[in-house]
Design a protein around this motif. Structure first.
Motif, PDB file in Angstrom:
ATOM      1  N   TRP A  29     -33.637 -22.404 -14.550  1.00  0.00           N
ATOM      2  CA  TRP A  29     -34.436 -21.739 -15.575  1.00  0.00           C
ATOM      3  C   TRP A  29     -34.131 -22.290 -16.955  1.00  0.00           C
ATOM      4  O   TRP A  29     -32.994 -22.621 -17.265  1.00  0.00           O
ATOM      5  N   GLN A  30     -35.139 -22.344 -17.778  1.00  0.00           N
ATOM      6  CA  GLN A  30     -34.991 -22.594 -19.215  1.00  0.00           C
ATOM      7  C   GLN A  30     -35.293 -21.256 -19.863  1.00  0.00           C
ATOM      8  O   GLN A  30     -36.374 -20.707 -19.673  1.00  0.00           O
ATOM      9  N   ARG A  31     -34.321 -20.739 -20.605  1.00  0.00           N
ATOM     10  CA  ARG A  31     -34.462 -19.383 -21.141  1.00  0.00           C
ATOM     11  C   ARG A  31     -34.571 -19.400 -22.667  1.00  0.00           C
ATOM     12  O   ARG A  31     -33.957 -20.216 -23.331  1.00  0.00           O
ATOM     13  N   SER A  32     -35.345 -18.449 -23.170  1.00  0.00           N
ATOM     14  CA  SER A  32     -35.454 -18.203 -24.599  1.00  0.00           C
ATOM     15  C   SER A  32     -35.659 -16.704 -24.759  1.00  0.00           C
ATOM     16  O   SER A  32     -36.761 -16.186 -24.519  1.00  0.00           O
ATOM     17  N   GLY A  33     -34.594 -15.992 -25.067  1.00  0.00           N
ATOM     18  CA  GLY A  33     -34.662 -14.542 -25.126  1.00  0.00           C
ATOM     19  C   GLY A  33     -35.020 -13.981 -23.761  1.00  0.00           C
ATOM     20  O   GLY A  33     -34.407 -14.328 -22.755  1.00  0.00           O
ATOM     21  N   ALA A  34     -36.059 -13.143 -23.698  1.00  0.00           N
ATOM     22  CA  ALA A  34     -36.498 -12.544 -22.429  1.00  0.00           C
ATOM     23  C   ALA A  34     -37.361 -13.491 -21.604  1.00  0.00           C
ATOM     24  O   ALA A  34     -37.638 -13.232 -20.445  1.00  0.00           O
ATOM     25  N   GLU A  35     -37.774 -14.611 -22.207  1.00  0.00           N
ATOM     26  CA  GLU A  35     -38.632 -15.565 -21.508  1.00  0.00           C
ATOM     27  C   GLU A  35     -37.795 -16.477 -20.613  1.00  0.00           C
ATOM     28  O   GLU A  35     -36.695 -16.887 -20.981  1.00  0.00           O
ATOM     29  N   ALA A  36     -38.333 -16.779 -19.439  1.00  0.00           N
ATOM     30  CA  ALA A  36     -37.655 -17.681 -18.502  1.00  0.00           C
ATOM     31  C   ALA A  36     -38.723 -18.467 -17.746  1.00  0.00           C
ATOM     32  O   ALA A  36     -39.643 -17.886 -17.166  1.00  0.00           O
ATOM     33  N   GLU A  37     -38.598 -19.787 -17.775  1.00  0.00           N
ATOM     34  CA  GLU A  37     -39.530 -20.646 -17.055  1.00  0.00           C
ATOM     35  C   GLU A  37     -38.767 -21.821 -16.474  1.00  0.00           C
ATOM     36  O   GLU A  37     -37.645 -22.120 -16.883  1.00  0.00           O
ATOM     37  N   LEU A  38     -39.389 -22.474 -15.502  1.00  0.00           N
ATOM     38  CA  LEU A  38     -38.778 -23.665 -14.925  1.00  0.00           C
ATOM     39  C   LEU A  38     -39.847 -24.695 -14.615  1.00  0.00           C
ATOM     40  O   LEU A  38     -41.028 -24.389 -14.507  1.00  0.00           O
ATOM     41  N   ASP A  39     -39.389 -25.918 -14.495  1.00  0.00           N
ATOM     42  CA  ASP A  39     -40.243 -27.032 -14.102  1.00  0.00           C
ATOM     43  C   ASP A  39     -40.204 -27.088 -12.576  1.00  0.00           C
ATOM     44  O   ASP A  39     -39.138 -27.217 -11.978  1.00  0.00           O
ATOM     45  N   ALA A  40     -41.365 -26.989 -11.934  1.00  0.00           N
ATOM     46  CA  ALA A  40     -41.421 -26.939 -10.467  1.00  0.00           C
ATOM     47  C   ALA A  40     -40.894 -28.218  -9.827  1.00  0.00           C
ATOM     48  O   ALA A  40     -40.349 -28.176  -8.719  1.00  0.00           O
ATOM     49  N   LEU A  41     -41.031 -29.354 -10.497  1.00  0.00           N
ATOM     50  CA  LEU A  41     -40.489 -30.605  -9.950  1.00  0.00           C
ATOM     51  C   LEU A  41     -38.964 -30.610 -10.041  1.00  0.00           C
ATOM     52  O   LEU A  41     -38.279 -31.085  -9.127  1.00  0.00           O
TER      53      LEU A  41
END
Length: 189
Positions: A36-48
């Motif tokens: 995960w790449q996090r920024s506060g409550a936000e969390a996303e990832l690169d599927a690759l």
């Protein structure tokens, strides 16, 4: 030792894999952090990048001293986190990051303008908030360049299966977590 079966779990905190023999005895296991790449409550990832992690845990178990000499994997089962998924473009690659189900980003208001809360809940069996995948998809299409070019949405588990060589299909219990499937009539909604 001949046949082994692999289980992969792309979880919220770790990507785990284990190998079991036909009796269900665990013979090897490995885990790496979910990227995960996090920024506060936000969390996303690169599927690759997630697939690199999946490859890493599979490599760890296959190359571990616990992997029996001459054993072969005969099947792989995959599970993953709730509503998170991958928007796939015309070339078969992700066109947006995968947003965590618990990430507050989403466009539930856009869904509410199109359908009542009661109809949404009655058809998809979920609360109408920012957690269902449909809210995330709409938000990405509004805020992320390239997301509107998506031709397909797969849950994280379905994405992993597809990238490991499986068909690009949705599994009923997973698609039922998207807000895009009528769980009563068992049809797209």
């Amino acid at each position: 030792m001949g046949d082994l079966f692999i289980g992969v779990d792309a979880g919220t905190t770790r990507v785990k894999a284990l190998a079991v023999d036909p009796t269900g005895t665990v013979v090897a296991e490995a885990a790496l952090p979910t990227p995960w790449q996090r920024s506060g409550a936000e969390a996303e990832l690169d599927a690759l990048e997630l697939m690199d992690v999946v490859a890493g845990v599979l490599t760890h178990i296959a190359e571990s001293d616990a992997w029996p000499r001459g054993a072969q994997a005969r099947g792989i089962g995959v599970t993953s986190m709730a509503e998170a998924g991958v928007l796939i473009g015309p070339k078969g690659d992700p066109v947006a990051p995968t947003i965590a189900f618990h990430d507050p980003r989403g466009s539930a208001d856009q869904v509410r303008r199109a359908v009542s809360v009661e109809d949404f809940h009655g058809h998809v069996g979920m609360r109408l908030n920012n957690k269902p995948s449909v809210s995330k998809i709409l938000w990405m299409q509004e805020h992320i360049a390239g997301a509107k070019s998506a031709e397909c949405y797969l849950s994280v588990a379905e994405w992993i299966v597809h990238r490991l060589g499986g068909e690009r299909v949705s599994e009923k219990s997973l698609v039922s977590r998207t807000g895009l499937f009528d769980v009563v009539d068992e049809v797209p909604w």
